[in-house]
Each structure stands twice: as structure tokens, then as C-alpha cells.
Design an enzyme around this catalytic site. Structure first.
Site, PDB file in Angstrom:
ATOM      1  N   GLY A  37       0.274  -1.319   0.138  1.00  0.00           N
ATOM      2  CA  GLY A  37       0.546   0.043   0.015  1.00  0.00           C
ATOM      3  C   GLY A  37       0.872   1.520  -0.027  1.00  0.00           C
ATOM      4  N   GLY A  39       1.144   4.985   1.730  1.00  0.00           N
ATOM      5  CA  GLY A  39       1.178   6.088   2.773  1.00  0.00           C
ATOM      6  C   GLY A  39       1.357   7.010   2.096  1.00  0.00           C
ATOM      7  CG  PHE A  41       4.986  11.086   4.923  1.00  0.00           C
ATOM      8  CD1 PHE A  41       4.620  11.906   5.339  1.00  0.00           C
ATOM      9  CD2 PHE A  41       3.383  11.154   6.478  1.00  0.00           C
ATOM     10  CE1 PHE A  41       4.540  13.526   5.608  1.00  0.00           C
ATOM     11  CE2 PHE A  41       2.963  11.784   6.960  1.00  0.00           C
ATOM     12  CZ  PHE A  41       3.378  13.392   6.682  1.00  0.00           C
ATOM     13  CE  LYS A  59       3.580   3.120   7.453  1.00  0.00           C
ATOM     14  NZ  LYS A  59       2.832   3.669   8.280  1.00  0.00           N
ATOM     15  CG  ASP A 153      -5.068   9.194  15.285  1.00  0.00           C
ATOM     16  OD1 ASP A 153      -6.719   9.134  14.888  1.00  0.00           O
ATOM     17  OD2 ASP A 153      -4.138   9.216  14.630  1.00  0.00           O
TER      18      ASP A 153
HETATM   19  P1  AMP Z   1       0.344   3.663   6.007  1.00  0.00           P
HETATM   20  O1  AMP Z   1       1.156   4.316   5.307  1.00  0.00           O
HETATM   21  O2  AMP Z   1       0.698   2.890   7.470  1.00  0.00           O
HETATM   22  O3  AMP Z   1      -0.674   3.910   5.650  1.00  0.00           O
HETATM   23  O4  AMP Z   1       0.174   2.389   4.999  1.00  0.00           O
HETATM   24  C1  AMP Z   1      -0.169   2.513   3.430  1.00  0.00           C
HETATM   25  C2  AMP Z   1      -1.404   0.654   3.790  1.00  0.00           C
HETATM   26  O5  AMP Z   1      -0.017  -0.248   3.426  1.00  0.00           O
HETATM   27  C3  AMP Z   1      -2.217   0.484   4.365  1.00  0.00           C
HETATM   28  O6  AMP Z   1      -3.477   1.260   3.983  1.00  0.00           O
HETATM   29  C4  AMP Z   1      -1.834  -0.763   4.577  1.00  0.00           C
HETATM   30  O7  AMP Z   1      -2.704  -1.780   2.870  1.00  0.00           O
HETATM   31  C5  AMP Z   1      -0.890  -1.201   3.961  1.00  0.00           C
HETATM   32  N1  AMP Z   1       0.565  -1.533   5.538  1.00  0.00           N
HETATM   33  C6  AMP Z   1       0.888  -0.802   5.869  1.00  0.00           C
HETATM   34  N2  AMP Z   1       1.283  -1.635   6.500  1.00  0.00           N
HETATM   35  C7  AMP Z   1       1.146  -3.290   7.287  1.00  0.00           C
HETATM   36  C8  AMP Z   1       1.364  -4.699   7.475  1.00  0.00           C
HETATM   37  N3  AMP Z   1       1.691  -3.786   8.308  1.00  0.00           N
HETATM   38  N4  AMP Z   1       0.805  -4.972   7.474  1.00  0.00           N
HETATM   39  C9  AMP Z   1       0.384  -5.051   5.857  1.00  0.00           C
HETATM   40  N5  AMP Z   1      -0.319  -4.599   5.506  1.00  0.00           N
HETATM   41  C10 AMP Z   1       0.633  -2.810   5.678  1.00  0.00           C
END
Ligand code: AMP
Length: 293
Positions: A37, A39, A41, A59, A153
Site C-alpha cells: 500500500g 501512505g 509519506f 515501510k 487516534d
Molecule cells: P500507511 O503508510 O501505514 O498508511 O500504510 C499504507 C498501506 O499499506 C496501508 O493502508 C495498508 O494497506 C498497508 N500496510 C501498512 N502496514 C502494513 C502491515 N504491517 N501489514 C500489511 N499491510 C500494511
């Protein structure tokens, strides 16, 4: 892995090592797989730690974007707090590393992805499913509060689902480690309690309010104080303008629990251990803490 010490089967750190021999991670330690996914940033990828073959989520955050949005301090706090939490319903943060342009967070992989998407697909959850999630979250929040961490949050977008269907609180970006009452305004308006909307002092009871909002949203598919205008949501929150629509049909026990959590006076909200003892939770929550679709 450097930070991790306690071993929990389902979210054990890859290449577990003692605290004394903290490992320095680099991109070479991982095989990078498909993107999970995007995010605000950066991007999240599934990855395999080469030595242990453990699957993690990596990430990748761009330093420039973090700097521009002035969230470096928030990220440091998030890493510091999340890396020390060990609970089956809290997403593990195993460690981090960085290069010139990016910061990498090594996270527990949540195989079933975002709860938000599942809620969108189903529109709303059954009482069994909602109660199982609320009980898991109450247990995770009791653990956090015991460590003087307030999440602040809690909302569907910040919840992930593990391979067994267990809920994982992710994103500690707004959390604080505190012994004191706080005045900072943070989070999305819909989930904020009156004392945070009005920027007066708040404490760990803010998370009970958010759990009440979440319980409502699980059962009705929308948060309770939703309104077209920001100013109307604000007014509805401070007046605790709580209404239960006739559909979907929901038990009076569920409404009772929600009404006991969504109380303006934060000291009068049902304490989390009492949430776990509430008849609606006792009757509906799966004792295994896992909801299987
Ligand atoms: P975020 O930057 O945390 O919003 O992550 C973006 C997207 O990545 C999220 O909406 C999830 O779909 C996916 N994602 C983030 N962290 C995880 C994780 N630990 N395991 C599986 N999918 C994740």
C-alpha cells in the site's frame, strides 16, 4: 532483531537477538516483495528477512516529505513508543534503519490488511464480530495505559488484521507516553472526545471514547457524530448528540455499552476492564479473541 526481547509466537521478531547485541539493519538484510500500500509519506512492501526467512512489512518513508510536513518528531515518538509494546493486538515494530533519502520501518506483517476495507465491503459487522474486536481493543488499550501510553487516534484506518483474523492496532503517530494530562489537539475530528475537540486537558479516558465511536461504527457502518460540515460534527460531539438508527437492528445491550463509553465527563466513562465484563461483550465476543470470517 535488535529491539525485540520477549518472544510471542505469532509476532516474534526475525533473527531474535539479545538486547545486548542490537543489530544494525540495512536493505541488504531483506528480499523485497510486492507493494502492500501507499501512505502519505511513502510506500509499504512485503519483505522477507534473509537470515530468518520471516515475512515482515517494510515501510519506506521519504525524509524530504517528513521534513516538509514537519513530522520527524512525531515519527521519532511513534518509533520509540511502538517498538517497546508487546501485545498480540498491537502491531510490532521490530526496528528501523535509514539511508540518505529514506527511513525504513520494519513492521509485523498483517496478512489480512486494513480493517477499514473489510468494513467498507460488509457495510457493517455482526454483533459477534464487533464485540470480538471491541474486546481485543479494550485488552490492547488496557496494556497501553498500563505502560502510560495513550493512543489518541483509534479509528478503522489505523487497524490491521493478522493472518488468523486478529486485530492489530497500528499507527502510533498520535500516541503519547505520559504521566500527565495533555492539552494537544490531534487526530481526525470524528473520533475525538469532547475534551479534545475543546482542547481542554485530557487523559487515557480519551481512548475509551474512541472505542465507543468505533463500536458504533462497527455496528452501523458510520461514526456516530458524522455530519456534512466540520462545525456540525464538532457541535454533535460536544453535545454528545448520540442517536441509534432503526437499521441495522442492534441489541439494547450493544447500545447500552456504547452509551456508557460515549459520556462527556471523561471520569464517568466505563473503565476498560468493565467494558470486558459488560454483558454484551460476555455474550458476543469470541473468547479466542479472533473473528474468523
Ligand atoms: P500507511 O503508510 O501505514 O498508511 O500504510 C499504507 C498501506 O499499506 C496501508 O493502508 C495498508 O494497506 C498497508 N500496510 C501498512 N502496514 C502494513 C502491515 N504491517 N501489514 C500489511 N499491510 C500494511
Amino acid at each position: 532483531m535488535g529491539i525485540a526481547t520477549e518472544s510471542q509466537q505469532e509476532n516474534k521478531a526475525p533473527s531474535e537477538s539479545t538486547a545486548a547485541e542490537k543489530k544494525r539493519w540495512s536493505l541488504n538484510d531483506f528480499d523485497i516483495g510486492k507493494p502492500l500500500g501507499r501512505g502519505k509519506f511513502g510506500h509499504v512492501y512485503v519483505a522477507r528477512e534473509k537470515k530468518s526467512s520471516q515475512i515482515v512489512a517494510l515501510k519506506v518513508l521519504f525524509k524530504e516529505q517528513l521534513k516538509q510536513s514537519q513530522v520527524e518528531h512525531q515519527l521519532r515518538r511513534e518509533v520509540e513508543i511502538q517498538s517497546h509494546l508487546r501485545h498480540p493486538n498491537i502491531l510490532r515494530l521490530y526496528g528501523y534503519f535509514y539511508d540518505q533519502k529514506r527511513v525504513y520501518l520494519i513492521l509485523e506483517y498483517a496478512a489480512k490488511g486494513e480493517l477499514y476495507k473489510q468494513l467498507q465491503n460488509c457495510k457493517y459487522f455482526s454483533e459477534r464480530r464487533a464485540a470480538t474486536y471491541v474486546a481485543s481493543l479494550a485488552r490492547a488499550l488496557i496494556y497501553c495505559h498500563g505502560k502510560h501510553v495513550i493512543h489518541r487516534d483509534i479509528k478503522p484506518e489505523n487497524l490491521l488484521v493478522g493472518a488468523q483474523g486478529e486485530l492489530k492496532i497500528a499507527d502510533f503517530g498520535w500516541s503519547v507516553h505520559t504521566f500527565n494530562r495533555r492539552r494537544t489537539m490531534c487526530g481526525t475530528l470524528d473520533y475525538l472526545p469532547p475534551e479534545m475537540v475543546e482542547s481542554v486537558e485530557h487523559d487515557a479516558n480519551v481512548d475509551i471514547w474512541s472505542l465507543g465511536v468505533l463500536c458504533y461504527e462497527f455496528l452501523y457502518g458510520v461514526p456516530p457524530f458524522e455530519a456534512k460540515e466540520h462545525s456540525d460534527t464538532y457541535r454533535r460531539i460536544i453535545q454528545v448528540d448520540l442517536k441509534f438508527p432503526p437499521r441495522p437492528i442492534t441489541s439494547s445491550a450493544a447500545k447500552d455499552l456504547i452509551s456508557r463509553m460515549l459520556v462527556k465527563d471523561s471520569s464517568q466513562r466505563l473503565p476498560l476492564h468493565k467494558v470486558l465484563e459488560h454483558p454484551w461483550i460476555i455474550q458476543n465476543a469470541d473468547p479466542s479473541g479472533v473473528y474468523k470470517c
